[in-house]
Design a protein around this motif. Structure first.
Motif, short mmCIF file in Angstrom:
data_model
loop_
_atom_site.label_atom_id
_atom_site.label_comp_id
_atom_site.label_asym_id
_atom_site.label_seq_id
_atom_site.Cartn_x
_atom_site.Cartn_y
_atom_site.Cartn_z
N GLU A 65 0.83 -1.21 0.00
CA GLU A 65 0.00 0.00 0.00
C GLU A 65 0.86 1.25 0.00
OE1 GLU A 65 -2.94 0.09 3.04
OE2 GLU A 65 -3.77 -1.87 2.55
N THR A 66 2.05 1.14 0.57
CA THR A 66 2.95 2.28 0.63
C THR A 66 3.77 2.44 -0.65
OG1 THR A 66 4.54 0.84 1.75
CG2 THR A 66 3.15 2.23 3.13
N GLY A 67 3.56 1.53 -1.62
CA GLY A 67 4.24 1.61 -2.90
C GLY A 67 5.63 1.00 -2.85
N GLY A 68 6.29 0.97 -4.02
CA GLY A 68 7.68 0.55 -4.06
C GLY A 68 7.90 -0.95 -4.05
N TYR A 69 7.29 -1.68 -4.99
CA TYR A 69 7.56 -3.11 -5.10
C TYR A 69 9.03 -3.34 -5.44
CZ TYR A 69 7.91 -7.73 -7.22
OH TYR A 69 8.31 -9.01 -7.54
N ASN A 70 9.66 -4.22 -4.67
CA ASN A 70 11.07 -4.53 -4.85
C ASN A 70 11.22 -5.98 -5.31
OD1 ASN A 70 13.82 -4.95 -4.76
ND2 ASN A 70 13.98 -4.76 -2.53
N PRO A 71 11.55 -6.23 -6.57
CA PRO A 71 11.66 -7.61 -7.06
C PRO A 71 12.80 -8.38 -6.41
CG PRO A 71 12.43 -6.06 -8.72
CD PRO A 71 11.81 -5.24 -7.63
N GLN A 72 13.69 -7.68 -5.69
CA GLN A 72 14.80 -8.33 -5.00
C GLN A 72 14.54 -8.43 -3.49
OE1 GLN A 72 17.31 -9.59 -6.86
NE2 GLN A 72 16.16 -8.81 -8.62
N ALA A 73 13.29 -8.29 -3.08
CA ALA A 73 12.97 -8.27 -1.65
C ALA A 73 13.32 -9.59 -0.97
CB ALA A 73 11.49 -7.96 -1.46
N SER A 74 13.63 -9.49 0.30
CA SER A 74 13.92 -10.66 1.13
C SER A 74 12.60 -11.21 1.70
CB SER A 74 14.89 -10.26 2.25
OG SER A 74 15.22 -11.38 3.04
N GLY A 75 12.68 -11.92 2.82
CA GLY A 75 11.49 -12.45 3.49
C GLY A 75 10.77 -13.47 2.64
#
Length: 334
Positions: free
Chosen positions: A101-111
């Motif tokens: 919701e806060t924006g900023g999809y990161n295709p390299q995200a962890s988790g």
């Protein structure tokens, strides 16, 4: 006999433990607090969706599906566990993920997002935060049908009537453990979002004629909307299994004071709760669900909502992999 409650895969050996949180109880000066460790359920990193998937995947296999499709946020615990169940069963899995919701999809995200790649999701469909996830799942299912494949779509959180059976079974498990421990629980506190966990507990305790009260701590939505959602799912689940009885709306209790600005958006109360349990009991919560649910339990204790002699069971629904995507939030509070 209604066979649906017996059509189940098993992804966990035995029961998840119930532990007393003596140091947390002392720190809060409140009632005796216990924790049901559903974060230790089977499949990758555990969590409450494993119980729902035991029934959902059994239904998918019965229908001859070769692919599971589900949806959630980019750090969805449900998506992680659905993918893990598919891997376990030799099925393929496609995921529809909504941007934060806060924006900023990161295709390299962890988790959890990292785990989607590690476990080999066949497809990740990324859509805007306000996108229509069910519609996108339908498109994926239709495309697979044209290829001669059969998809089994699973709603967000696995919270259909079939998925909710997992927490009817959990309620029975809790009652059995309470009898063995000689400790009847007055309250069970759980995070409530897609509604299946809370609705299943209510139906399961009713089936066992238990007097335990279930308190849902909202992770999204206002009280009225969430209570209606839980109640509707409770009614349809009871109908599915042929459970007779009265199901007034007053059975459902949801607390909405701990949501904060919105779903998956951190709050100071969540940060305090996660740190307090980690530093008193060495147990990790997650920032989205159990952290806010524990913040709710702590808030209710401080308001005097429980008697000193009450026994309160907190349901740990998992989600710890998401902690590693919120490092800046917790380190900022040092």
């Amino acid at each position: 006999m209604n066979h649906i409650r017996y059509e189940r895969r098993r992804y966990t050996n035995g029961q998840t433990p119930i532990e007393e949180l003596k140091r947390l109880s002392e720190a809060l000066g409140g009632p005796a607090i216990y924790i049901k460790r559903d974060d230790l359920l089977g499949l990758a990193a555990g969590g409450n969706k494993t119980r729902k998937l035991e029934y959902l995947v059994a239904d998918a296999l019965k229908q001859g599906a070769d692919t599971l499709i589900t949806c959630g946020a980019v750090q969805s615990n449900h998506c992680r566990l659905t993918l893990a169940a598919a891997v376990r069963e030799g099925l393929r899995c496609q995921l529809v993920l909504s941007e934060p919701e806060t924006g900023g999809y990161n295709p390299q995200a962890s988790g959890n997002h990292l785990l989607f790649h590690l476990m080999g999701a066949e497809k990740l469909q990324i859509i805007p935060a306000d996108g229509d996830m069910p519609a996108e799942m339908e498109k994926l299912a239709a495309a697979l049908e044209k290829e001669g494949r059969k998809a089994y779509p699973i709603p967000v959180g696995g919270s259909s009537e079939v998925g909710t059976l997992g927490y009817m079974a959990c309620a029975e498990e809790i009652e059995q453990q309470a009898w063995e421990m000689g400790i009847p629980f007055d309250y069970v506190v759980t995070a409530t979002g897609s509604a299946g966990t809370q609705a299943g507990l209510l139906a399961g305790f009713a089936a066992r004629q238990s007097s335990a009260s279930v308190i849902g701590i909202n992770v999204s939505r206002d009280r009225e909307t969430q209570e209606k959602k839980v109640h509707e799912l409770l009614l349809s689940t009871a109908e599915l299994v042929g459970l007779k009885g009265e199901w007034p709306a007053s059975l459902v209790r949801c607390e909405d004071e701990y949501v904060g600005p919105g779903y998956a958006i951190p709050t100071p109360e969540m940060v305090e709760a996660v740190k307090l349990l980690a530093q008193t009991e060495g147990i990790l919560l997650d920032p989205v669900y159990t952290g806010k649910a524990m913040a709710g339990l702590i808030g209710l204790i401080r308001k005097g909502a429980f008697r000193k002699e009450d026994r309160v069971l907190f349901l740990h629904t998992g989600g710890a992999p998401a902690l590693y995507t919120y490092a800046d939030v917790f380190l900022a509070e040092r």
